[in-house]
Write a protein that holds these residues in place. Structure first.
Motif, PDB file in Angstrom:
ATOM      1  N   MET B  36       2.969   3.640  -2.895  1.00  0.00           N
ATOM      2  CA  MET B  36       1.590   3.279  -2.552  1.00  0.00           C
ATOM      3  C   MET B  36       1.411   2.744  -1.132  1.00  0.00           C
ATOM      4  O   MET B  36       0.540   3.217  -0.418  1.00  0.00           O
ATOM      5  CB  MET B  36       1.005   2.345  -3.597  1.00  0.00           C
ATOM      6  CG  MET B  36       0.496   3.131  -4.798  1.00  0.00           C
ATOM      7  SD  MET B  36       0.235   2.159  -6.262  1.00  0.00           S
ATOM      8  CE  MET B  36      -1.000   1.017  -5.748  1.00  0.00           C
ATOM      9  N   PRO B  37       2.197   1.767  -0.703  1.00  0.00           N
ATOM     10  CA  PRO B  37       1.959   1.251   0.651  1.00  0.00           C
ATOM     11  C   PRO B  37       2.209   2.323   1.719  1.00  0.00           C
ATOM     12  O   PRO B  37       1.586   2.311   2.771  1.00  0.00           O
ATOM     13  CB  PRO B  37       2.973   0.120   0.797  1.00  0.00           C
ATOM     14  CG  PRO B  37       3.351  -0.241  -0.589  1.00  0.00           C
ATOM     15  CD  PRO B  37       3.275   1.027  -1.358  1.00  0.00           C
ATOM     16  N   TYR B 175       0.526  -2.730   8.724  1.00  0.00           N
ATOM     17  CA  TYR B 175      -0.263  -2.545   7.530  1.00  0.00           C
ATOM     18  C   TYR B 175       0.528  -2.905   6.257  1.00  0.00           C
ATOM     19  O   TYR B 175       0.004  -3.510   5.337  1.00  0.00           O
ATOM     20  CB  TYR B 175      -0.710  -1.090   7.527  1.00  0.00           C
ATOM     21  CG  TYR B 175      -1.318  -0.617   6.274  1.00  0.00           C
ATOM     22  CD1 TYR B 175      -2.621  -0.975   5.959  1.00  0.00           C
ATOM     23  CD2 TYR B 175      -0.603   0.192   5.413  1.00  0.00           C
ATOM     24  CE1 TYR B 175      -3.185  -0.527   4.807  1.00  0.00           C
ATOM     25  CE2 TYR B 175      -1.180   0.636   4.261  1.00  0.00           C
ATOM     26  CZ  TYR B 175      -2.459   0.279   3.958  1.00  0.00           C
ATOM     27  OH  TYR B 175      -3.014   0.717   2.813  1.00  0.00           O
ATOM     28  N   HIS B 176       1.805  -2.569   6.255  1.00  0.00           N
ATOM     29  CA  HIS B 176       2.624  -2.842   5.067  1.00  0.00           C
ATOM     30  C   HIS B 176       2.714  -4.331   4.765  1.00  0.00           C
ATOM     31  O   HIS B 176       2.683  -4.743   3.616  1.00  0.00           O
ATOM     32  CB  HIS B 176       4.036  -2.304   5.271  1.00  0.00           C
ATOM     33  CG  HIS B 176       4.052  -0.822   5.417  1.00  0.00           C
ATOM     34  ND1 HIS B 176       4.911  -0.177   6.244  1.00  0.00           N
ATOM     35  CD2 HIS B 176       3.292   0.131   4.853  1.00  0.00           C
ATOM     36  CE1 HIS B 176       4.683   1.117   6.180  1.00  0.00           C
ATOM     37  NE2 HIS B 176       3.701   1.340   5.338  1.00  0.00           N
ATOM     38  N   LEU B 177       2.817  -5.105   5.830  1.00  0.00           N
ATOM     39  CA  LEU B 177       2.962  -6.548   5.676  1.00  0.00           C
ATOM     40  C   LEU B 177       1.779  -7.120   4.898  1.00  0.00           C
ATOM     41  O   LEU B 177       1.899  -8.071   4.141  1.00  0.00           O
ATOM     42  CB  LEU B 177       3.011  -7.166   7.079  1.00  0.00           C
ATOM     43  CG  LEU B 177       3.757  -8.467   7.255  1.00  0.00           C
ATOM     44  CD1 LEU B 177       5.161  -8.343   6.713  1.00  0.00           C
ATOM     45  CD2 LEU B 177       3.816  -8.834   8.731  1.00  0.00           C
ATOM     46  N   TYR B 178       0.657  -6.495   5.080  1.00  0.00           N
ATOM     47  CA  TYR B 178      -0.573  -6.959   4.445  1.00  0.00           C
ATOM     48  C   TYR B 178      -0.693  -6.395   3.033  1.00  0.00           C
ATOM     49  O   TYR B 178      -1.088  -7.090   2.106  1.00  0.00           O
ATOM     50  CB  TYR B 178      -1.729  -6.477   5.317  1.00  0.00           C
ATOM     51  CG  TYR B 178      -3.097  -6.777   4.797  1.00  0.00           C
ATOM     52  CD1 TYR B 178      -3.613  -8.065   4.821  1.00  0.00           C
ATOM     53  CD2 TYR B 178      -3.890  -5.747   4.307  1.00  0.00           C
ATOM     54  CE1 TYR B 178      -4.878  -8.322   4.362  1.00  0.00           C
ATOM     55  CE2 TYR B 178      -5.164  -6.005   3.845  1.00  0.00           C
ATOM     56  CZ  TYR B 178      -5.655  -7.292   3.873  1.00  0.00           C
ATOM     57  OH  TYR B 178      -6.903  -7.545   3.415  1.00  0.00           O
ATOM     58  N   MET B 179      -0.321  -5.144   2.866  1.00  0.00           N
ATOM     59  CA  MET B 179      -0.552  -4.467   1.585  1.00  0.00           C
ATOM     60  C   MET B 179       0.508  -4.744   0.518  1.00  0.00           C
ATOM     61  O   MET B 179       0.176  -4.901  -0.647  1.00  0.00           O
ATOM     62  CB  MET B 179      -0.622  -2.944   1.807  1.00  0.00           C
ATOM     63  CG  MET B 179      -1.889  -2.476   2.447  1.00  0.00           C
ATOM     64  SD  MET B 179      -3.349  -3.046   1.573  1.00  0.00           S
ATOM     65  CE  MET B 179      -3.414  -1.868   0.223  1.00  0.00           C
ATOM     66  N   VAL B 180       1.776  -4.770   0.909  1.00  0.00           N
ATOM     67  CA  VAL B 180       2.833  -4.854  -0.101  1.00  0.00           C
ATOM     68  C   VAL B 180       2.694  -6.068  -1.032  1.00  0.00           C
ATOM     69  O   VAL B 180       2.735  -5.920  -2.248  1.00  0.00           O
ATOM     70  CB  VAL B 180       4.231  -4.771   0.556  1.00  0.00           C
ATOM     71  CG1 VAL B 180       5.321  -5.078  -0.453  1.00  0.00           C
ATOM     72  CG2 VAL B 180       4.433  -3.388   1.148  1.00  0.00           C
ATOM     73  N   PRO B 181       2.475  -7.276  -0.493  1.00  0.00           N
ATOM     74  CA  PRO B 181       2.324  -8.414  -1.421  1.00  0.00           C
ATOM     75  C   PRO B 181       1.152  -8.212  -2.386  1.00  0.00           C
ATOM     76  O   PRO B 181       1.253  -8.541  -3.565  1.00  0.00           O
ATOM     77  CB  PRO B 181       2.050  -9.600  -0.487  1.00  0.00           C
ATOM     78  CG  PRO B 181       2.584  -9.186   0.835  1.00  0.00           C
ATOM     79  CD  PRO B 181       2.396  -7.704   0.910  1.00  0.00           C
ATOM     80  N   GLY B 182       0.068  -7.641  -1.891  1.00  0.00           N
ATOM     81  CA  GLY B 182      -1.100  -7.400  -2.745  1.00  0.00           C
ATOM     82  C   GLY B 182      -0.817  -6.384  -3.826  1.00  0.00           C
ATOM     83  O   GLY B 182      -1.156  -6.583  -4.998  1.00  0.00           O
ATOM     84  N   ILE B 183      -0.161  -5.301  -3.438  1.00  0.00           N
ATOM     85  CA  ILE B 183       0.148  -4.257  -4.422  1.00  0.00           C
ATOM     86  C   ILE B 183       1.102  -4.789  -5.483  1.00  0.00           C
ATOM     87  O   ILE B 183       0.960  -4.502  -6.668  1.00  0.00           O
ATOM     88  CB  ILE B 183       0.711  -3.005  -3.719  1.00  0.00           C
ATOM     89  CG1 ILE B 183      -0.432  -2.327  -2.957  1.00  0.00           C
ATOM     90  CG2 ILE B 183       1.336  -2.038  -4.710  1.00  0.00           C
ATOM     91  CD1 ILE B 183      -0.049  -1.114  -2.171  1.00  0.00           C
TER      92      ILE B 183
END
Lengths: 245, 371
Positions: B36-37, B175-183
Motif C-alpha cells: 500500500m505505501p 511520503y512513506h514516513l507519513y503513510m506507513v504508521p497510519g496504514i
C-alpha cells in the motif's frame, strides 16, 4: 423424597404467543423423565427455562431446591445440558474438550485427568483420545457430548433430542449410558421424538400446544388411553394440536 | 482465575490450529503494509499534457521544454488546434491542455504581455489541482526569466521575495514516513474489531455458546478470555509492522517504544470493545461482517490516514473525534515522526480510554447469558 425438579404454572410468552403454558410437574431424584411433544409444542422452551438459558414469563420453578429466577448460578453448578445442536468444539481433541469443560466448571486438573480416563474407558474411546472431535462419527460425538455434560457430576442432566440422526445401534448404546447415569443417582430429563425411547423412561409427559396433555409412566398411559404402545398414545394426543410450526 | 486459564488455553489452541486465521492475521497485513505505501503515493507525477503550439517560435519551444523537464508532466502529444486537444482530454489521454496562440512571441515582445490558455480535466481532482498549480509555478518562473533577460540584468540586482520552506519532522517530504504508521493502524483496526467479533459469533453459530451459558462461568471472565488472545495477536501484528517499517522503509520511531505500546494497549481496549459490541448484536458471522465493515470503512476513510481531519467541516471533525483510530493515528505520527512523549499524547490516550469504556460497558450490558 424431595423432588429434584419442581415447577408450578411455569409459563413463557413471546409476545402474544404462549410457548409454554402453566407447566406444573415434579421430577424425582434418579428418575428418567421423558419429555415428549411434536415440533413446536414447547419442549425446548420449557427445558431452556429450567436450565437458566431463558427467563420465564411467570410461574415458579426450582431445580435441586434453587429458584430459577434468582439462583441460576447455584443451579448451573448442579446441572448438565446437552443441546439439540452439537456443542463440543470440533477443532479440539476428545481429551481437550473434556479438560476444557471440566476446567470451566472449576474442577482441579488432577480431578479432570482422573475423570478423563474414566470417561474414555466408559465410552471405549481410549484410542481416540487425541483425535479431533470433528473427525469422530456422529454417534460417537453424541455419546461424548453426553459424557461431557456429566463431567462435573451434576445432580440433573437435561438432554434435548440427544439421539437425533443417530443409528439404532448407537441409540441403544446411548440409552445404556443414560441408564448407567441414572443408576448412579443422576436425574435425567430427556426430550425425544423416538417413541421406543419413550418406553425406556420411568415417566413421560406429552406436550401439546404448550401445555402438558398427559403425564405418567408409559405403562399407565397405555392403559389409560387403551393402546399397546406409546406411539399410538402420542398420535391420539398430538393430533389434537391446533398450532403447527 | 483458574477458569480464565482454561478459557485462554482453549482459545490459543484453537487459534494455533486454524491455519486460515494465522494467514489472515499475519501474512495479509504484511502484504498490505508492503504494497500500500508503495502504490498509494500522494505526490502527483505523470500528469499528461497535450500542447497546442500555434506559434512555433523560440519562446514557445522554450516554454514547452521547461514544462517537459520539470519532471511532473508527460507530453502526450501536439495537437493542431484547441478542439483536437480537447478530444485527447475526452479520451482520457491528457489531463491538461496548454494552448499557445499564434503570434505568442511577437505579441510578447511587442506588447510586453500575452495570454496562454490552460484547460484542466477536473475529474481526477488531485491531479487537476496539483497539475494546475505546478503549471502556474512553471509559468511564473518562465515569466521571471524573460523579465530578467529584458532587463539585461543579473538576478542579484532585481529585488525579489522567495519562500524557502523547511518541512519539520519530515524534511524531505518522504511520503512513506507519513503513510506507513497510519496504514499500520488501519490494519490493526481491522484485526481487532473484526476478528474478535467473528470469534464470539462463531460460537453462537456452532451452538457452543449455549453450552458455555449453562456453565456457572462469570460473564466478565468469559469476555476477558475472548478478548485477551486478540490483544496478544494484535500486539504481535503491530510488532511485525514496526519491524517491516524499519526494514523496508527505514522508519525508526523517534519516540519511545514503551509509549507506543502503551498507546497500542489503550487503543486495543477501545477496538476490542467495539468488536465485542458488534458480536452482541450479531447472530451470524455475516451480520457481524456487515456491521464490522461499516465501522472499519468509516474509520479507515476518515481517521486521517488518507485525508486530513483538519480540512473537514467542523461537524465532521467532532464525529471523527469519537473514532478511536483517529487518536491512535495521531499518536503514531507524533511518536514515530516527532518523538513525542507520554505528556504530549495524554489527551489522545484519555480519549481512547473514554471511548473504550463506553464500548465495553455497553457490550457487557448487552451481553446476556439468558435471553
Amino acid at each position: 423424597m424431595r423432588p429434584v425438579i419442581k415447577t408450578d404454572k411455569l409459563t413463557k410468552r413471546f409476545g402474544a404467543f404462549v410457548a409454554a403454558n402453566e407447566l406444573t410437574f415434579e421430577v424425582e431424584k434418579g428418575e428418567i423423565f421423558g419429555f415428549l411433544g411434536a415440533n413446536g409444542a414447547g419442549k425446548t422452551t420449557a427445558m431452556r427455562m429450567l436450565c437458566g438459558l431463558l427467563m420465564p414469563s411467570s410461574g415458579k420453578a426450582t431445580i435441586a431446591g434453587f429458584d430459577v429466577y434468582t439462583q441460576t448460578d447455584q443451579i448451573k453448578r448442579r446441572i448438565g445440558y446437552m443441546s439439540q445442536k452439537f456443542s463440543l468444539y470440533d477443532d479440539l481433541t476428545v481429551t481437550e474438550n473434556i479438560r476444557f469443560y471440566g476446567g470451566i466448571y472449576g474442577m482441579e486438573i488432577k480431578e479432570i485427568k482422573a475423570k478423563t480416563l474414566e470417561l474414555l474407558a466408559e465410552l471405549q474411546l481410549e484410542k481416540e483420545a487425541k483425535t479431533l472431535v470433528r473427525d469422530l462419527p456422529l454417534g460417537w460425538k453424541q455419546k461424548l457430548a453426553f459424557s461431557v455434560s456429566l463431567v462435573h457430576s451434576p445432580d440433573i442432566v437435561f438432554l434435548d433430542e440427544p439421539t437425533g440422526g443417530v443409528d439404532p445401534v448407537t441409540r441403544r448404546q446411548f440409552w445404556d449410558l443414560i441408564y448407567h447415569a441414572a443408576d448412579k443417582g443422576v436425574t435425567v430429563f430427556v426430550t425425544t421424538h423416538y417413541m421406543d425411547e419413550a418406553e425406556y423412561c420411568n415417566r413421560v409427559s406429552i406436550m401439546v400446544d404448550g401445555v402438558i396433555a398427559a403425564l405418567d409412566s408409559p405403562a399407565k398411559l397405555k392403559k389409560k388411553y387403551g393402546y399397546d404402545n406409546i406411539e399410538d398414545v402420542f398420535y391420539e394426543l398430538a393430533r389434537k394440536a391446533k398450532r403447527s410450526e | 482465575m483458574k477458569t480464565l486459564f482454561f478459557l485462554l488455553e482453549k482459545e490459543f489452541k484453537q487459534l494455533m490450529r486454524n491455519k486460515g486465521v494465522i494467514r489472515t492475521l499475519f501474512i495479509m497485513p504484511a502484504v498490505q503494509l508492503i504494497l500500500m505505501p508503495m502504490a498509494a503515493d500522494y505526490s502527483v507525477k505523470n500528469i499528461h499534457i497535450a500542447v497546442v503550439d500555434n506559434d512555433h517560435s523560440t519562446y514557445s519551444q522554450k516554454l514547452i521544454n521547461k514544462i517537459k523537464s520539470s519532471g511532473y508532466f508527460t507530453l502526450t502529444g501536439y495537437a493542431p488546434s484547441y478542439k483536437e486537444a480537447l478530444v485527447l482530454v475526452e479520451q482520457d489521454k491528457a489531463d491538461l491542455t496548454l494552448h499557445i496562440p499564434a503570434g505568442f512571441e511577437r505579441t510578447l515582445v511587442r506588447e510586453n504581455t500575452e495570454k496562454i490558455y490552460v484547460a484542466i480535466n477536473a475529474i481526477s481532482g488531485t491531479k487537476a489541482s496539483l497539475g494546475g498549480a505546478y503549471l502556474t509555478s512553471i509559468m511564473q518562473d518562465f515569466n521571471n526569466q524573460i523579465r530578467l533577460q529584458w532587463l539585461h540584468g543579473t538576478p542579484d540586482n532585481t529585488p525579489q521575495v522567495t519562500v524557502a520552506p523547511y518541512y519539520w519532522y519530515n524534511p524531505f517530504m518522504d511520503y512513506h514516513l507519513y503513510m506507513v504508521p497510519g496504514i499500520l493502524v488501519t490494519l490493526i483496526t481491522a484485526l481487532a474489531a473484526m476478528q474478535s467479533a467473528f470469534n464470539i459469533v462463531a460460537e453462537k453459530e456452532s451452538g457452543t455458546i449455549e453450552q458455555i451459558n449453562v456453565t456457572p462461568i462469570k460473564k466478565h471472565i468469559f469476555i476477558i478470555g475472548k478478548l485477551l488472545p486478540f490483544l496478544v495477536l494484535a500486539t504481535l501484528v503491530f510488532t511485525m509492522g514496526l519491524i517491516l517499517a524499519r526494514v523496508i522503509y527505514g522508519i525508526v520511531p523517534l519516540g519511545s517504544l514503551v509509549t507506543l505500546y502503551l498507546s497500542l494497549i489503550m487503543y486495543l481496549f477501545a477496538m476490542l470493545g467495539l468488536g465485542l459490541l458488534i458480536s452482541t448484536y450479531s447472530n451470524t458471522q455475516m451480520q457481524a461482517m456487515s456491521l464490522a465493515f461499516f465501522f472499519i470503512n468509516i474509520f479507515n476513510m476518515l481517521s486521517g490516514v488518507f485525508t486530513s481531519i483538519d480540512s473537514m467541516p467542523l461537524w465532521a471533525q467532532y464525529i471523527v473525534e469519537t473514532f478511536p483510530p483517529s487518536h491512535f493515528i495521531k499518536i503514531m505520527r507524533m511518536v514515530v515522526l516527532k518523538g513525542s512523549g507520554l505528556g504530549d499524547i495524554t489527551y489522545h490516550l484519555a480519549a481512547m480510554f473514554v471511548i473504550g469504556l463506553v464500548f465495553n460497558t455497553w457490550a457487557v450490558l448487552n451481553y446476556s447469558k439468558r435471553s
